[in-house]
Design an enzyme around this catalytic site. Structure first.
Site, PDB file in Angstrom:
ATOM      1  N   ALA A 433       0.825  -1.208   0.000  1.00 23.92           N
ATOM      2  CA  ALA A 433       0.000   0.000   0.000  1.00 23.92           C
ATOM      3  C   ALA A 433       0.861   1.260   0.000  1.00 23.92           C
ATOM      4  O   ALA A 433       0.706   2.137  -0.860  1.00 23.92           O
ATOM      5  CB  ALA A 433      -0.940  -0.024   1.203  1.00 23.92           C
ATOM      6  N   ASP A 459      10.122  -6.278  -3.743  1.00 18.85           N
ATOM      7  CA  ASP A 459       9.053  -6.830  -2.907  1.00 18.85           C
ATOM      8  C   ASP A 459       8.902  -8.297  -3.294  1.00 18.85           C
ATOM      9  O   ASP A 459       8.745  -8.616  -4.469  1.00 18.85           O
ATOM     10  CB  ASP A 459       7.733  -6.079  -3.132  1.00 18.85           C
ATOM     11  CG  ASP A 459       6.696  -6.395  -2.061  1.00 18.85           C
ATOM     12  OD1 ASP A 459       6.467  -7.595  -1.795  1.00 18.85           O
ATOM     13  OD2 ASP A 459       6.121  -5.463  -1.489  1.00 18.85           O
ATOM     14  N   ARG A 470      -6.425  -1.131  -1.333  1.00 19.03           N
ATOM     15  CA  ARG A 470      -5.510  -0.078  -0.890  1.00 19.03           C
ATOM     16  C   ARG A 470      -4.341   0.131  -1.842  1.00 19.03           C
ATOM     17  O   ARG A 470      -3.820   1.229  -1.957  1.00 19.03           O
ATOM     18  CB  ARG A 470      -4.920  -0.405   0.501  1.00 19.03           C
ATOM     19  CG  ARG A 470      -5.929  -0.661   1.539  1.00 19.03           C
ATOM     20  CD  ARG A 470      -5.400  -1.289   2.803  1.00 19.03           C
ATOM     21  NE  ARG A 470      -4.243  -2.137   2.701  1.00 19.03           N
ATOM     22  CZ  ARG A 470      -4.256  -3.386   2.265  1.00 19.03           C
ATOM     23  NH1 ARG A 470      -5.380  -3.922   1.844  1.00 19.03           N
ATOM     24  NH2 ARG A 470      -3.164  -4.114   2.227  1.00 19.03           N
ATOM     25  N   LYS A 483       4.205  -8.157  -7.044  1.00 20.33           N
ATOM     26  CA  LYS A 483       3.824  -6.771  -6.765  1.00 20.33           C
ATOM     27  C   LYS A 483       4.782  -5.777  -7.399  1.00 20.33           C
ATOM     28  O   LYS A 483       4.367  -4.784  -8.010  1.00 20.33           O
ATOM     29  CB  LYS A 483       3.764  -6.537  -5.249  1.00 20.33           C
ATOM     30  CG  LYS A 483       2.571  -7.142  -4.559  1.00 20.33           C
ATOM     31  CD  LYS A 483       2.552  -6.746  -3.087  1.00 20.33           C
ATOM     32  CE  LYS A 483       1.311  -7.286  -2.393  1.00 20.33           C
ATOM     33  NZ  LYS A 483       1.259  -6.891  -0.971  1.00 20.33           N
ATOM     34  N   ASP A 531       6.033  -3.667   6.404  1.00 19.64           N
ATOM     35  CA  ASP A 531       4.906  -3.901   7.307  1.00 19.64           C
ATOM     36  C   ASP A 531       5.308  -4.608   8.597  1.00 19.64           C
ATOM     37  O   ASP A 531       4.460  -5.118   9.311  1.00 19.64           O
ATOM     38  CB  ASP A 531       3.807  -4.704   6.600  1.00 19.64           C
ATOM     39  CG  ASP A 531       4.294  -6.077   6.138  1.00 19.64           C
ATOM     40  OD1 ASP A 531       5.470  -6.406   6.390  1.00 19.64           O
ATOM     41  OD2 ASP A 531       3.496  -6.817   5.530  1.00 19.64           O
ATOM     42  N   ASN A 532       6.604  -4.654   8.886  1.00 15.74           N
ATOM     43  CA  ASN A 532       7.020  -5.273  10.146  1.00 15.74           C
ATOM     44  C   ASN A 532       8.261  -4.573  10.687  1.00 15.74           C
ATOM     45  O   ASN A 532       9.072  -4.027   9.931  1.00 15.74           O
ATOM     46  CB  ASN A 532       7.261  -6.773   9.992  1.00 15.74           C
ATOM     47  CG  ASN A 532       8.436  -7.082   9.095  1.00 15.74           C
ATOM     48  OD1 ASN A 532       9.574  -7.173   9.571  1.00 15.74           O
ATOM     49  ND2 ASN A 532       8.196  -7.231   7.796  1.00 15.74           N
ATOM     50  N   CYS A 587       0.709 -20.431  30.442  1.00 11.85           N
ATOM     51  CA  CYS A 587      -0.258 -21.076  31.332  1.00 11.85           C
ATOM     52  C   CYS A 587      -1.667 -20.557  31.096  1.00 11.85           C
ATOM     53  O   CYS A 587      -2.643 -21.297  31.225  1.00 11.85           O
ATOM     54  CB  CYS A 587       0.146 -20.863  32.790  1.00 11.85           C
ATOM     55  SG  CYS A 587       1.562 -21.861  33.253  1.00 11.85           S
TER      56      CYS A 587
END
Length: 1016
Positions: A433, A459, A470, A483, A531-532, A587
């Site tokens: 995007a 990419d 988007r 892309k 994006d990270n 847990c």
């Protein structure tokens, strides 16, 4: 979502749905929108509104394409010169979203055109039209928006009518919290568990549910709370209520609010309606409110805008502003801003259109959906700090129109700057995007469009249907294609002069052979569209290594941020910070879930363990002779689990294993797995901790965040039971290469013959209450029985017959966006069944997909605004601005029209031997100076001593210790020392070694100077 009544295309609108929700999208699907003016700003608004999914968009423009339009209007080409802008843009606008009806109108704006519209947006309009049409829209309850850009300045106005109801002010999910206790008193005090605060604020309204004992609260209407602390709040009088026993959930109640707007003619006179966005520019934006009015007067009188850099025009505009201020009565005017507005008013810049267009489109969405807080009512923006820092260099004639596609930009910055832009070499990482929007802006401004210029984009991803909402350079026919390649092709069509190369590489250590020292040193800058966080941190490190500027931006729903990293001037993006507060304790996942996020993470963990990790372990065992010994090295506890899973996956069911031979075996396995997860495990937990269990302090064990579960009974008539079995059986078949079916009836027939083993809870089973207890237990020696089982698995796995009959398995990577692969089917069914175990409200498929798939909500409006700001910083980088005050870091929330724009932080300093340094300071050392032999380690140390007076006492290369007093290494070349110590060759592409020294003069600082050692 054609016509706004039918079902929403969740594939197409996937990421936007997580921002707006289904109800808001349905309201938008009934709205007709009129957008007047199809220059750069108008087409930007139209693009974003069409992508958002309204019922229809009409674009109106009487004007014809001119050269200056091409600097910001991305759907016009040189072949469109002289033709109507709306007509030329229609085909490409229509292709953006098949669910939206798009039409063009080339006549004037009149009442008949406005009447069917829910929202009217004016761009490129006169003040008289704004007042006239604004009054008309206000009287007919048509939502009215004015958007305008002039050079580096922008304006936005909203009038949503006399009464406008906002159904959801911020779009956030209502806050929920578990209850630990409620007192009887006036007021009653509610205490929440200390693992997570209640998250409510003073004055919030709440409703109660699932409260046991004080059940009167479950039936009460919303109650206002009084904040007492992060874990407690008070409510009304509870003294007459029953005594609280256990459990309960408190949920925030979100009320609609009614807003009242003034028509534009009245709002013009009200300075209190200006929303501030850069608190260093309050005076400037109040002045711009008058200056935009003055521009309308100037244009009406002269039939043109002020000429670029014309001092006489600027003086005339300033005189009008002063005259207007006799009524406005501002204590002070920012006259420099008025002058610069006059100098640049003929400019038409793509980044400013992108930013204002993103904001304006978001206001259209608010008007149509009644979601999020609208702008009340004026917004001004400027980026005048983009202008050259040395203004004496500017020459009026160099700003005149040249008859090129960049005329709108040359009017602001001049022709010399345009040539510099065209020479730039930039690296764009990511073509999603933000990447698509960046490439659009790059094409419009001419970045890399000259003979010497170039853009490289990489990419590794391929286009999916969820991208189309988007990532506007992609169309449905592009699904499945890379892309980067499709984006590069679209950019070339937008501006044939742009030189761009597309790669499909992931940017990490594996691609350093491609993106090496020579590649980075040839660049002028880097743009991150990632994006990270991990990828951002890695790219930031590479930019710091090579002293290259970095443009960085990101979005989360309606929130956006931008950051510019300037070598030697600003701090860098920096290392990743751990987000431990969002980590769910093991847990909690295993035994004590109390939120749907817990059951979804548990289901995701089940998926990964059953259908990915175990098959991968089997394949490793089959091809790697050292697998068993390596697994044993991880400790008996992990080895028992891993080797047991490998053996059972290879051994057929008739011999006690779990390997299916046919589809019926897969169904049998799924049915038995259901019994284990949702009945047997819960019965065992309740055997260890009965419902009436008390703690050592005399409190109920099952209270607060510990919800008491109950086992489920399998019911073939239950959709959730059958959904689990069908999904689990199909996934289990897939990892063994067995074909299954979605036919529930045939699966039910198989289930009639499945024998489910009986289960009896054991008192010997230990259930851990905390992660610490679990870790401590792992470190203990196994008992004799467990050691015997481990030996048994080793013997069984050593059997030649087992390995001889085994076949490779097919591990699965979780894929959230393919609704045919059973992945989300399994997650939703498993999560909701476990939620039923613990009386946790279930989540629908859409919400489950977001949480389990860790989907980042996204909308085109935020992306456009972020990229507009990023490209304004690009202007500054290309000009070489050296004042940190010229740059901007931005954080904003379009949902609430909240903006924070400030100068970036300078790099932190650290001291060595009394001398100040920053992360940008390093020793750049040529290992083979002047073509000579490579320097020895001793010579390197001597060079450092001579240039900095610092004495190296130890040297590190990653985790390897190259030197810590070993005198014999001083005679070896630096690269030989690296080879000897690491035991590996230096890759041929590795032209720079990052060496970390410790100095005898160094204090205890965590920072250190880096030696960047070149092997050229």
């Amino acid at each position: 979502m054609s016509g706004g009544i039918g079902d929403i295309d969740e594939g197409f609108y996937s990421r936007q749905l997580y921002v707006l929700g289904h109800e808001a999208m349905h309201r938008m699907g009934k709205a007709n929108v009129l957008i007047a003016g199809m220059r750069g700003l108008g087409v930007e608004i139209a693009k974003n509104v069409i992508l958002s999914g309204v019922k229809s968009v009409t674009v109106q423009d009487e004007g014809h394409t001119a050269w200056s339009d091409l600097s910001s209007q991305f759907f016009l080409k040189e072949s469109d010169l002289g033709q109507n802008r709306a007509t030329c843009s229609l085909q490409q606008l229509s292709a953006l979203n098949p669910h939206v009806c798009v039409s063009a109108h080339t006549g004037p704006l009149d009442e008949d055109l406005l009447q069917p519209s829910r929202v009217v947006v004016l761009t490129e309009s006169s003040l008289e039209d704004q007042k006239r049409l604004g009054q008309l829209c206000h009287s007919r309850n048509i939502k009215f928006i004015v958007a305008d850009t002039k050079g580096l300045c922008g304006q936005l106005f909203c009038d949503f009518g006399k009464d406008f109801e906002v159904l959801d002010q911020d779009g956030k999910e209502p806050v929920t919290a578990m209850i630990q206790s409620i007192s009887q008193g006036n007021p009653g005090v509610v205490l929440c568990p200390d693992d997570k605060g209640h998250g409510l604020s003073d004055g919030s309204k709440v409703i109660f549910s699932e409260v046991q004992g004080m059940t009167e609260l479950n039936c009460m209407s919303p109650m206002e709370i009084k904040y007492r602390g992060p874990y407690s709040f008070s409510i009304g009088d509870t003294s007459a209520f029953s005594e609280y026993e256990r459990a309960g959930v408190v949920t925030e109640f979100k009320e609609p609010c009614m807003l009242h707007f003034k028509p534009l003619s009245e709002a013009l006179l009200d300075q209190e309606l200006l929303l501030m966005n850069d608190y260093g520019k309050i005076l400037r934006h109040r002045t711009l409110h008058l200056a935009f009015q003055a521009l309308h007067s100037f244009e009406k009188k002269e039939q043109r805008l002020p000429r670029p850099r014309s001092k006489s025009d600027a003086e005339a505009l300033l005189a009008t502003v002063r005259e207007l201020n006799t009524v406005a009565k501002l204590e002070q005017l920012d006259e420099a801003a008025v002058t610069n507005l006059s100098y640049t008013a003929q400019g038409d810049l793509a980044p400013v259109c992108a930013f204002i267009g993103g904001l304006a489109a978001q206001e259209v969405i608010k008007a149509c959906s009644r979601k999020f807080m609208p702008l009340r009512q004026w917004f001004y923006f400027d980026a005048l700090e983009c202008l050259p820092e040395d203004k004496d260099q500017l020459d009026e004639c160099s700003f005149s129109a040249k008859g090129t596609r960049y005329d709108g930009q040359i009017a602001v910055f001049g022709s010399a700057f345009q040539e510099k832009l065209e020479r730039q070499k930039y690296f764009l990482v990511g073509a999603g995007a933000i990447g698509c929007e960046l490439l659009k802006n790059f094409a419009l401004i001419g970045l890399g469009a000259g003979e010497e210029g170039h853009i490289t984009v990489t990419d590794m991803d391929f286009i999916e249907i969820s991208n189309l909402n988007r990532q506007f350079l992609f169309r449905s026919q592009d699904i499945g294609k890379p892309k980067s390649e499709v984006a590069a092709k679209a950019v070339r069509a937008m501006n044939p002069q742009v030189k761009i190369t597309a790669h499909q590489n992931r940017l990490d250590t594996d691609s350093e052979g491609v993106y090496d020292y020579n590649f980075f040193m040839a660049l002028d800058g880097v743009a991150a569209a990632l994006d990270n966080v991990e990828a951002r941190v890695y790219l930031d490190e590479r930019c710091v290594q090579h002293h290259k500027p970095l443009l960085e931006g990101g979005t989360l729903g309606s929130q956006g941020h931008t950051l510019v990293v300037v070598p030697n001037l600003t701090e860098s993006y920096g290392p990743a910070t751990s987000n431990s507060e969002n980590t769910i304790p093991l847990c909690t996942l295993k035994n004590f879930p109390h939120r749907i996020e817990h059951t979804l993470q548990w289901a995701r963990d089940q998926f990964e363990g059953l259908f990915k990790q175990t098959p991968e372990n089997v394949n490793l065992f089959l091809r790697d002779a050292g697998f068993i010994e390596r697994t044993l090295g991880h400790g008996d506890c992990e080895a028992l689990e891993v080797l047991g899973g490998v053996w059972s996956s290879l051994e057929v069911m008739t011999a006690g294993g779990q390997r299916p031979m046919n589809w019926e075996d897969c169904v049998s396995w799924a049915r038995c797995k259901w019994e284990t997860l949702f009945n047997n495990d819960i019965r065992q937990l309740l055997h260890s901790f009965p419902p009436d269990q008390m703690t050592a302090t005399g409190l109920p064990f099952w209270s607060g965040s510990k919800r008491c579960p109950h086992p489920l009974a399998f019911d073939p008539d239950s959709c959730s039971c059958m959904d689990f079995v069908v999904a689990a059986a199909n996934l289990y078949g897939q990892i063994y290469g067995i074909t299954g079916t979605r036919d529930s009836a045939s699966v039910r027939n198989i289930l009639e013959n499945v024998s489910v083993p009986t289960f009896t809870p054991k008192s010997s089973v230990k259930i851990h209450l905390t992660d610490k207890e679990m870790e401590e237990d792992k470190e203990k020696d196994r008992d004799d029985a467990e050691k015997a089982r481990l030996e048994e698995f080793k013997e069984k796995l050593a059997s030649p017959s087992l390995k001889g009959s085994a076949m490779q398995m097919f591990p699965m990577d979780f894929e959230k966006d393919d609704d045919s692969n059973f992945h989300i089917d399994y997650i939703v069914a498993a999560s909701n069944l476990r939620a039923e175990n613990y009386d946790i409200p279930a989540a629908d498929r859409h919400e489950s997909k977001r949480i389990a798939g860790r989907i980042i909500p996204a909308i085109a409006t935020t992306t456009a605004a972020v990229v507009g700001l990023m490209c304004l910083e690009l202007y500054k980088l290309v000009q070489g601005h050296q004042k940190i005050s010229s740059y901007r870091t931005a954080y904003f929330t379009l949902a609430a029209q909240h903006f924070v724009m400030s100068q970036p932080s300078p790099p932190p300093h650290f001291k060595i031997a009394g001398q100040k340094y920053t992360l940008w300071d390093n020793f750049l050392v040529e290992g083979r100076r002047g073509g000579q032999q490579e320097m020895t380690l001793g010579e390197l140390f001597q060079y450092i001593k001579e240039t900095s007076s610092l004495t190296v006492c130890s040297l590190y290369y990653g985790p390897a210790v190259l030197y810590s007093g070993q005198e014999e290494r001083l005679q070896l070349s630096v690269s030989d020392v690296v080879r000897v110590v690491t035991g590996t060759e230096i890759p041929p592409h590795k032209k720079m070694l990052e060496l970390v020294p410790s100095f005898a003069e160094e204090d205890d600082s965590d920072n250190s100077l880096i030696i960047r050692y070149l092997l050229l």
